[in-house]
Motif scaffolding. Structure first.
Motif, PDB file in Angstrom:
ATOM      1  N   ASP B  18      29.906   7.337 -12.353  1.00 20.96           N
ATOM      2  CA  ASP B  18      29.750   7.948 -13.179  1.00 20.96           C
ATOM      3  C   ASP B  18      28.396   9.243 -12.060  1.00 20.96           C
ATOM      4  N   THR B  19      28.098  10.828 -13.012  1.00 22.83           N
ATOM      5  CA  THR B  19      27.004  11.782 -12.139  1.00 22.83           C
ATOM      6  C   THR B  19      25.821  11.529 -12.666  1.00 22.83           C
ATOM      7  N   GLY B  20      24.898  11.663 -11.857  1.00 22.99           N
ATOM      8  CA  GLY B  20      23.926  10.680 -11.432  1.00 22.99           C
ATOM      9  C   GLY B  20      23.028   9.438 -11.256  1.00 22.99           C
ATOM     10  N   VAL B  21      24.843   8.690 -10.665  1.00 25.54           N
ATOM     11  CA  VAL B  21      23.891   7.396 -10.658  1.00 25.54           C
ATOM     12  C   VAL B  21      23.519   6.976  -9.590  1.00 25.54           C
ATOM     13  N   GLY B  22      23.549   8.258  -8.660  1.00 26.52           N
ATOM     14  CA  GLY B  22      22.737   7.717  -7.561  1.00 26.52           C
ATOM     15  C   GLY B  22      23.644   7.957  -5.998  1.00 26.52           C
ATOM     16  N   LYS B  23      24.900   7.654  -6.524  1.00 22.63           N
ATOM     17  CA  LYS B  23      26.056   8.189  -5.264  1.00 22.63           C
ATOM     18  C   LYS B  23      25.643   9.064  -3.897  1.00 22.63           C
ATOM     19  N   SER B  24      25.325   9.616  -4.307  1.00 23.11           N
ATOM     20  CA  SER B  24      24.707  11.138  -3.376  1.00 23.11           C
ATOM     21  C   SER B  24      23.515  10.685  -2.569  1.00 23.11           C
ATOM     22  N   CYS B  25      22.607   9.809  -3.223  1.00 24.28           N
ATOM     23  CA  CYS B  25      21.590   9.396  -2.719  1.00 24.28           C
ATOM     24  C   CYS B  25      21.445   8.507  -2.225  1.00 24.28           C
ATOM     25  N   LEU B  26      22.269   7.508  -1.852  1.00 26.15           N
ATOM     26  CA  LEU B  26      23.071   6.377  -0.913  1.00 26.15           C
ATOM     27  C   LEU B  26      23.207   6.705   0.808  1.00 26.15           C
ATOM     28  N   PHE B  35      15.643   9.838   0.960  1.00 25.51           N
ATOM     29  CA  PHE B  35      15.784   9.727  -0.423  1.00 25.51           C
ATOM     30  C   PHE B  35      15.727  11.157  -0.686  1.00 25.51           C
ATOM     31  N   GLN B  36      16.188  11.861  -1.723  1.00 29.25           N
ATOM     32  CA  GLN B  36      16.509  13.221  -2.174  1.00 29.25           C
ATOM     33  C   GLN B  36      15.920  12.932  -3.703  1.00 29.25           C
ATOM     34  N   PRO B  37      14.584  13.575  -4.252  1.00 31.16           N
ATOM     35  CA  PRO B  37      14.819  12.969  -5.676  1.00 31.16           C
ATOM     36  C   PRO B  37      15.328  14.295  -6.729  1.00 31.16           C
ATOM     37  N   ALA B  38      15.933  15.149  -5.570  1.00 24.55           N
ATOM     38  CA  ALA B  38      16.126  15.993  -6.929  1.00 24.55           C
ATOM     39  C   ALA B  38      17.513  15.588  -7.206  1.00 24.55           C
ATOM     40  N   HIS B  39      18.197  15.949  -8.407  1.00 19.11           N
ATOM     41  CA  HIS B  39      19.686  15.407  -8.442  1.00 19.11           C
ATOM     42  C   HIS B  39      20.146  16.569  -7.540  1.00 19.11           C
ATOM     43  N   ASP B  40      21.103  16.914  -7.063  1.00 24.14           N
ATOM     44  CA  ASP B  40      22.331  17.682  -6.571  1.00 24.14           C
ATOM     45  C   ASP B  40      23.694  17.698  -6.264  1.00 24.14           C
ATOM     46  N   LEU B  41      23.793  18.077  -8.376  1.00 22.95           N
ATOM     47  CA  LEU B  41      25.404  17.849  -8.252  1.00 22.95           C
ATOM     48  C   LEU B  41      26.301  18.169  -7.226  1.00 22.95           C
ATOM     49  N   THR B  42      26.851  16.695  -6.495  1.00 23.88           N
ATOM     50  CA  THR B  42      28.102  16.766  -5.941  1.00 23.88           C
ATOM     51  C   THR B  42      29.073  17.779  -6.688  1.00 23.88           C
ATOM     52  N   ILE B  43      29.620  18.569  -5.226  1.00 29.59           N
ATOM     53  CA  ILE B  43      31.005  19.215  -5.832  1.00 29.59           C
ATOM     54  C   ILE B  43      31.940  18.833  -4.924  1.00 29.59           C
ATOM     55  N   ALA B  67      32.186  13.707  -6.433  1.00 30.75           N
ATOM     56  CA  ALA B  67      31.513  14.170  -7.775  1.00 30.75           C
ATOM     57  C   ALA B  67      31.423  13.344  -8.943  1.00 30.75           C
ATOM     58  N   GLY B  68      30.258  12.985  -9.225  1.00 28.07           N
ATOM     59  CA  GLY B  68      30.853  11.861 -10.389  1.00 28.07           C
ATOM     60  C   GLY B  68      31.269  12.875 -11.738  1.00 28.07           C
ATOM     61  N   GLN B  69      31.189  13.957 -12.219  1.00 18.56           N
ATOM     62  CA  GLN B  69      31.047  15.026 -12.808  1.00 18.56           C
ATOM     63  C   GLN B  69      33.284  14.550 -13.333  1.00 18.56           C
ATOM     64  N   SER B 125      17.347   0.020  -8.390  1.00 21.05           N
ATOM     65  CA  SER B 125      17.016  -0.840  -9.036  1.00 21.05           C
ATOM     66  C   SER B 125      15.199  -0.701  -9.140  1.00 21.05           C
ATOM     67  N   ASP B 126      15.398   0.070  -8.497  1.00 21.39           N
ATOM     68  CA  ASP B 126      13.232   0.002  -8.258  1.00 21.39           C
ATOM     69  C   ASP B 126      12.718   0.827  -9.590  1.00 21.39           C
ATOM     70  N   LEU B 127      13.893   0.891 -11.259  1.00 21.31           N
ATOM     71  CA  LEU B 127      13.282   1.381 -12.210  1.00 21.31           C
ATOM     72  C   LEU B 127      12.908   0.298 -13.303  1.00 21.31           C
ATOM     73  N   SER B 153      18.663   0.143  -4.118  1.00 13.95           N
ATOM     74  CA  SER B 153      17.712   1.314  -4.223  1.00 13.95           C
ATOM     75  C   SER B 153      17.264   2.095  -4.162  1.00 13.95           C
ATOM     76  N   ALA B 154      18.310   3.237  -3.803  1.00 13.79           N
ATOM     77  CA  ALA B 154      18.686   4.267  -2.876  1.00 13.79           C
ATOM     78  C   ALA B 154      17.289   5.473  -2.841  1.00 13.79           C
ATOM     79  N   LYS B 155      16.215   4.725  -3.696  1.00 13.80           N
ATOM     80  CA  LYS B 155      14.796   5.650  -3.436  1.00 13.80           C
ATOM     81  C   LYS B 155      13.957   3.894  -2.513  1.00 13.80           C
TER      82      LYS B 155
HETATM   83  N1  GTP Z   1      14.595   5.881  -8.721  1.00 13.88           N
HETATM   84  C1  GTP Z   1      15.430   6.258  -8.616  1.00 13.88           C
HETATM   85  N2  GTP Z   1      16.092   7.101  -8.386  1.00 13.88           N
HETATM   86  C2  GTP Z   1      17.145   7.322  -7.450  1.00 13.88           C
HETATM   87  C3  GTP Z   1      17.756   6.675  -7.534  1.00 13.88           C
HETATM   88  N3  GTP Z   1      18.953   7.029  -6.944  1.00 13.88           N
HETATM   89  C4  GTP Z   1      18.774   8.362  -7.797  1.00 13.88           C
HETATM   90  N4  GTP Z   1      17.927   8.694  -7.626  1.00 13.88           N
HETATM   91  C5  GTP Z   1      17.692   9.470  -8.453  1.00 13.88           C
HETATM   92  O1  GTP Z   1      18.587   9.910  -8.940  1.00 13.88           O
HETATM   93  C6  GTP Z   1      19.266  11.632  -9.095  1.00 13.88           C
HETATM   94  C7  GTP Z   1      20.578  11.371  -9.038  1.00 13.88           C
HETATM   95  O2  GTP Z   1      21.093  11.102  -7.939  1.00 13.88           O
HETATM   96  P1  GTP Z   1      22.819  12.115  -7.300  1.00 13.88           P
HETATM   97  O3  GTP Z   1      22.525  10.873  -6.021  1.00 13.88           O
HETATM   98  O4  GTP Z   1      22.013  13.234  -6.718  1.00 13.88           O
HETATM   99  O5  GTP Z   1      23.591  11.641  -8.387  1.00 13.88           O
HETATM  100  P2  GTP Z   1      25.056  11.317  -8.323  1.00 13.88           P
HETATM  101  O6  GTP Z   1      25.457  10.232  -9.010  1.00 13.88           O
HETATM  102  O7  GTP Z   1      25.292  11.872  -6.394  1.00 13.88           O
HETATM  103  O8  GTP Z   1      25.265  12.310  -8.993  1.00 13.88           O
HETATM  104  P3  GTP Z   1      27.319  13.704  -8.580  1.00 13.88           P
HETATM  105  O9  GTP Z   1      27.004  13.974  -7.195  1.00 13.88           O
HETATM  106  O10 GTP Z   1      27.184  14.860  -9.782  1.00 13.88           O
HETATM  107  O11 GTP Z   1      27.810  12.785  -8.875  1.00 13.88           O
HETATM  108  C8  GTP Z   1      18.453  11.720  -8.340  1.00 13.88           C
HETATM  109  O12 GTP Z   1      17.377  12.364  -8.800  1.00 13.88           O
HETATM  110  C9  GTP Z   1      17.723  11.335  -7.672  1.00 13.88           C
HETATM  111  O13 GTP Z   1      16.691  11.231  -7.244  1.00 13.88           O
HETATM  112  C10 GTP Z   1      17.226   5.702  -7.158  1.00 13.88           C
HETATM  113  O14 GTP Z   1      17.249   4.179  -6.154  1.00 13.88           O
HETATM  114  N5  GTP Z   1      15.699   4.746  -7.919  1.00 13.88           N
END
Ligand code: GTP
Ligand code: MG
Lengths: 854, 214
Positions: B18-26, B35-43, B67-69, B125-127, B153-155
């Motif tokens: 799903d979108t926002g789960v942290g795929k791009s961050c991983l 680590f990228q704190p902002a959600h840069d929606l993947t296109i 993209a999870g969208q 998992s950090d949350l 935890s991508a963070k």
């Molecule tokens: N605390 C915490 N936040 C995270 C972690 N991984 C991602 N996030 C946050 O979650 C949000 C979404 O992360 P993305 O990696 O952009 O999400 P995505 O899955 O790539 O989303 P789409 O590109 O829309 O599919 C961002 O604000 C990240 O900072 C994590 O392990 N811990």
């Protein structure tokens, strides 16, 4: 079967009787849809196919859906499938260029694409090996992509296996299918980033590079060109794919693309094939060069890492080779120049590599015409009549006496770039010269050291040792420029004047001087004319102005004047010393005023630049002892020219078409030249940007009082230099006063001896005079101090501004330190003065005492 | 850069969920260690790459972050079949992302290669304080569907490296046991020129210029 035969006859026999034809088509379609026997359906489709060209509209309207349905139902039968595919292809291809025909074809393809499953079934059919099925599917898709790219892309994206089926076409051993598939992929990937990525994911780069290898790289056929086109499509503006391309080491494979099979038609090894440039080889090479450009487009996040990779795998020398030492066609060379320009842009390592490269130029040496011989007439100082040789007289002519077609001497690559740009080789097209100019520009861009080095080459290099058997005089970029700067006059004898002879040189020269105070000082110091031979030295800036005046008076092409004026603007901008030198000849100001005056009939663009130049001459006219000061210029602009007219001049140039049409990398299209046509280059883009950026403040500055002291708010390097020099002169003043005090004191000592034998009255008179002098000195010192503290105050204000400007913070700090040191020194001086003062009064007392005791 | 050619295998991964789960961050944590704190929606889809070492072999991972969208689903399906590994990610703080796993899995089963290794990842998992899906639930889901499982935890980067490497290890084992047809590149694996197994792919062998380009 009888029915169909008669149906066909009806159609054929009674052409024009649409009613009947239309009815028959109705019945055929009905049969195709409802007949239970495959044979019946097949026969109906064949009949429909046979008349599809004549009855597009009817069949399109009634049969499209039915035919698509057959694709879904009967695709196991190759014959019926082939017939349907052919029919649909015919229907989707416009019969003619007429709008009606186009609309009809578009409508039918829309109807097919309406249902994405139609595309899915077509893609599935690509699993079929049969040649005709595959071929016709590809043809139909290729037809559809032309009429309705977006929708077809959409449909393909919804089919998870679609793209990999299309990619499989590249592996088809039957060339027609592979080639058609390639063309289809090219059309599909032109604009859709998602498709580009999927294609890349399907190993497109590997597969395409492998095909290119197999086909003989640049010496291969049109298939190589197509493969390269597809690679380019996948990479253009696609960050993800560029990462992929680099991460999969594909950049390292680019050098291999330059390889050629040096086998002749009989399969014999033939090294001279390297020098044979067929049209196709030229096309292939241009595609390779374009591919390189796509990877290093300016201001793209991938450009820096890609430039680095390209440097590491040795692409730079390959490009230099094509551009400068090969005998490639000019269009190829132009492409190579642009690729090089972008490869070195803002990359010090790559810029450095180019500056160190030495080559054997490919061009035959320039032919020497009589006109090149330096004139022996000494240049007169009345600049309007300055002879063209003034650029050279008294110095070695840069042109040597070499014979054509001999092996050229080795020379630095950049010298050859300049030679090509300024038009030293008569055979060079404008497009190559424009491209070489772009390379020169990126070579000096944000590289002040290189600008300096190039500026120093304005002094001619020493002659070679006469014992070395050299046919060519050594040349430098600077001497080539000086030679070309007056080039527009040279062809006068032949009756042809090419404004570009000097225009390109002015552009190159501007790039050397732009924003570089040190380069400007070096250029200012260049003079012509041998004083030993009794010639009056003429400075370079005067010689250029003279050439400008001759061009305007001789009503030359406006490009000539525009080039010179642009150069003078860049030169004088933010450079009080240059302005002082420029205006030291009164006639120059007069000339500018005449150009701009409302009654002038001069080209509006020339007027505009003249106004801009005059504005700069007011804005930055800060030299103390200038002949023509701000106080002289302001009333001229305000009353003689009028501020409105002045502003209108600049507006007109900004709104002129050539000004607006200027693009970052100047290009001359092949269609723009040849047959005596001149291209539409009037302005270099960086000049356009410079004017746009600065004209407003220049225009506004006219209203600032000429007496107002130089504003320190400017943050430019020269402003800072200016402040520093003010501080230095302040310090010098204090030192002078200091030594004055010392002189006074020693004078005092001497006088004291006299005083011993003088009268009391004289002593008293002396005392009053001394008191006055000391008071005067005090006042001077106070004034100096006041100025200093005002300056310190101003400085503090500026520092506040500077702090906001991150980039300049460091400079500010250095400056502050310097100023503090000066203040400290000043304080010391004051203390010293006070001490001397004390000593002085001590002495006076002493004198008094002496007088009294006498 | 210089080692670009020195690999034994190239393995393609996709990251889905799903979108926002942290795929791009991983992916960013794995490739760039940040680590990228902002959600840069993947296109659409983005590409990343990194080397890992498994059993002494150099393996280059080519990773496509999708993209999870919902609106990009149809596009991302094109990537399933060509991937040898898939990271299926949910967010342990958002239960709905866990619920959607079934849909994701159906999609993968339908379009991916049967041999594709799927790693289920419970991210963020950090949350711990916001946890909405327990470790056991995740583990149970993985077991029931034959997936590998890890919480990351991508963070903080906890388990990130492990998730990618573990997947690679499993794929490598499949290669060793001959489950993967490594000569069919469409399966998301490619043998490198360094591989001493004898048979190399024609493209790798034909020019043999790999080593000279460094
Ligand atoms: N605390 C915490 N936040 C995270 C972690 N991984 C991602 N996030 C946050 O979650 C949000 C979404 O992360 P993305 O990696 O952009 O999400 P995505 O899955 O790539 O989303 P789409 O590109 O829309 O599919 C961002 O604000 C990240 O900072 C994590 O392990 N811990
Ligand atoms: Mg993302």
């Amino acid at each position: 079967m009888n029915f169909f035969a008669s149906g066909l006859n009806t159609l054929r026999g009674q052409k024009g009787q649409h009613q009947t034809g239309s009815e028959t088509i109705d019945r055929l379609c009905d049969r195709i849809e409802h007949a239970t026997l495959l044979e019946d359906r097949r026969a109906s489709v064949l009949t429909l196919k046979s008349c599809s060209r004549e009855h597009r509209r009817d069949i399109g309207a009634k049969g499209t859906k039915v035919l698509c349905k057959v694709l879904h139902q009967d695709n196991a039968d190759i014959d019926i499938t082939k017939a349907v595919l052919e029919t649909l292809t015919v229907l989707c291809q416009p019969e003619s260029d007429r709008e009606e025909a186009q609309d009809l074809a578009l409508e039918i393809s829309k109807a097919i694409l309406e249902d994405a499953s139609n595309v899915a079934v077509l893609l599935d059919m690509l699993e079929e090996y049969d040649f005709y099925v595959r071929f016709h599917v590809v043809s139909l898709l290729a037809t559809l992509v032309l009429s309705n790219t977006d929708r077809l892309q959409e449909c393909i994206l919804t089919s998870p296996m679609g793209m990999s089926r299309l990619m499989a076409l590249l592996d088809d051993r039957r060339e027609i299918i592979r080639n058609e598939g390639l063309l289809l992929l090219i059309s599909l990937t032109e604009s859709n980033a998602d498709l580009q990525k999927i294609v890349a994911f399907e190993n497109a780069f590997e597969r395409l590079l492998a095909i290119i290898d197999e086909e003989g790289a640049i010496s291969g056929g049109i298939i190589v060109q197509d493969c390269l086109q597809l690679v380019q499509n996948l990479l253009r503006y696609n960050v993800s794919n560029q990462n992929y391309f680099r991460e999969t080491s594909c950049i390292q494979r680019i050098p291999a693309l330059f390889n050629e099979e040096i086998l002749d038609d009989n399969g014999k090894h033939n090294a001279s094939m390297k020098d044979v440039w067929s049209d196709q080889k030229g096309n292939n090479m241009i595609m390779v060069l374009e591919l390189i450009r796509v990877l290093v487009v300016p201001d793209h996040s991938n450009t820096t890492p890609n430039q680095k990779s390209m440097y590491q795998c040795g692409i730079l020398p390959l490009l230099i080779d094509v551009a400068l030492t090969s005998n490639a066609p000019q269009r190829v060379k132009a492409s190579a120049f642009y690729a090089l320009a972008e490869l070195i842009r803002l990359n010090n390592v790559n810029q450095d590599t180019l500056s160190k490269t030495v080559i054997i130029p490919a061009h035959p040496p320039a032919f020497i015409s009589e006109a090149h011989n330096p004139s022996l007439t000494p240049p007169s100082r009345s600049s309007a009549q300055l002879s063209r040789s003034s650029f050279q007289s008294g110095r070695n002519s840069a042109i040597g006496g070499h014979r054509p077609f001999e092996q050229r001497e080795r020379c630095p690559a950049i010298v050859e770039v300049v030679a090509i740009a300024v038009g030293k080789y008569p055979g060079c097209t404008y497009s190559v010269r424009a491209a070489a100019t772009c390379l020169f520009q990126t070579f000096v861009l944000e590289n002040p050291d290189t600008q300096m080095v190039l500026a120093t080459t304005l002094n001619p290099p020493p002659d070679d040792n006469p014992n070395t058997p050299s046919n060519e005089k050594p040349q430098s970029p600077g001497t080539l420029l000086l030679e070309a700067l007056q080039g527009w006059q040279e062809d006068n004898e032949t009756g042809v004047t090419d404004p570009y002879n000097s225009w390109f040189a002015t552009v190159l020269f501007s790039h050397i001087l732009q924003n570089n105070p040190r380069a400007k000082s070096i250029a200012l110091a260049i003079t012509f004319g041998d004083e030993e031979n009794g010639e009056d030295p003429v400075s370079l800036i005067h010689a250029i102005t003279a050439a400008l005046m001759v061009a305007v008076k001789g009503q030359s092409d406006p490009r000539v004047a525009l080039g010179y004026l642009a150069l003078l603007c860049v030169w004088c901008y933010d450079s009080p010393k240059s302005i002082k030198d420029f205006l030291s000849e009164g006639v120059h100001l007069q000339f500018l005023i005449e150009l701009i005056s409302p009654s002038s009939k001069e080209d509006p663009m020339v007027q505009g630049l003249a106004a801009f130049l005059l504005g700069i001459c007011y804005e930055y006219n800060w030299e103390q002892d200038a002949l023509i000061t701000r106080a002289t210029i302001q009333p001229i602009i305000l009353s003689r020219i009028g501020l409105d007219h002045f502003a209108a001049c600049i507006t007109r140039v900004r709104e002129s078409k050539p000004f607006k049409d200027a693009v970052p990398f100047m290009v001359v299209l092949p269609s723009e030249e040849g047959g005596g046509r001149l291209p539409d280059l009037y302005f270099d883009y960086s000049f356009v940007e410079f004017l746009k950026r600065t004209f407003e403040s220049t225009q506004k500055s006219i209203m600032v009082s000429p007496n107002k002291s130089r504003p320190l708010a400017g943050l430019s390097a020269s402003d800072q230099a200016e402040t520093e020099s003010q501080m230095a002169s302040m310090q010098a003043k204090i030192e002078a006063q200091n030594s004055e005090v010392a002189n006074l004191k020693s004078g005092h000592d001497a006088e004291m001896a006299n005083l011993r034998s003088s009268h009391e009255v004289e002593v008293a008179g002396l005392r009053t005079r001394h008191d006055a002098e000391v008071a005067d000195l005090r006042a001077k010192l106070d004034e100096a101090y006041r100025m200093l503290s005002q300056q310190a105050h101003e400085r503090r204000e500026h520092e506040a501004v500077w702090r906001e400007l991150e980039g300049l913070r460091e400079e500010g700090r250095v400056r502050q330190e310097r100023q503090e040191a000066l203040e400290k020194e000043h304080e010391d001086l004051l203390i010293c003065l006070a001490e001397q003062d004390e000593e002085l009064s001590g002495l006076k007392e002493h004198i008094l005492a002496l007088g009294i005791s006498k | 850069m210089s080692s670009s050619f020195n690999y034994d295998y190239i393995i393609k991964y996709i990251i889905i969920g799903d979108t926002g789960v942290g795929k791009s961050c991983l992916l960013l944590q794995f490739t760039d260690k940040r680590f990228q704190p902002a959600h840069d929606l993947t296109i659409g889809v983005e590409f990343g790459a990194r080397f890992v070492s498994v059993a002494g072999k150099q393996i280059k991972l080519q990773i496509w972050d999708t993209a999870g969208q919902e609106s990009f689903r149809s596009i991302t399906r094109s990537y399933y079949r060509g991937a040898a590994g898939a990271l299926l990610v949910y967010d342990i703080t958002r239960r709905d992302t866990f619920k959607h796993l079934t849909t994701w899995l159906e999609d993968a089963r339908q379009h991916a290669n049967a041999n594709t290794t799927i790693m289920l990842i419970g991210n963020k998992s950090d949350l711990e304080s916001k946890r909405a899906v327990s470790y056991e639930e995740g583990e149970a889901f993985a077991k029931a569907n034959g997936l590998f499982f890890m919480e990351t935890s991508a963070k903080t980067s906890a388990n990130v490296e492990e998730a990618f490497v573990e997947t690679a290890t499993n794929i490598y084992e499949k290669i060793q046991s001959g489950i993967f047809d490594i000569h069919n590149e469409a399966h998301g694996i490619k043998i490198g020129p360094m591989h001493t197994g004898g048979s190399s792919l024609p493209t790798g062998a034909s020019n043999g210029n790999g080593a000279c380009c460094q």
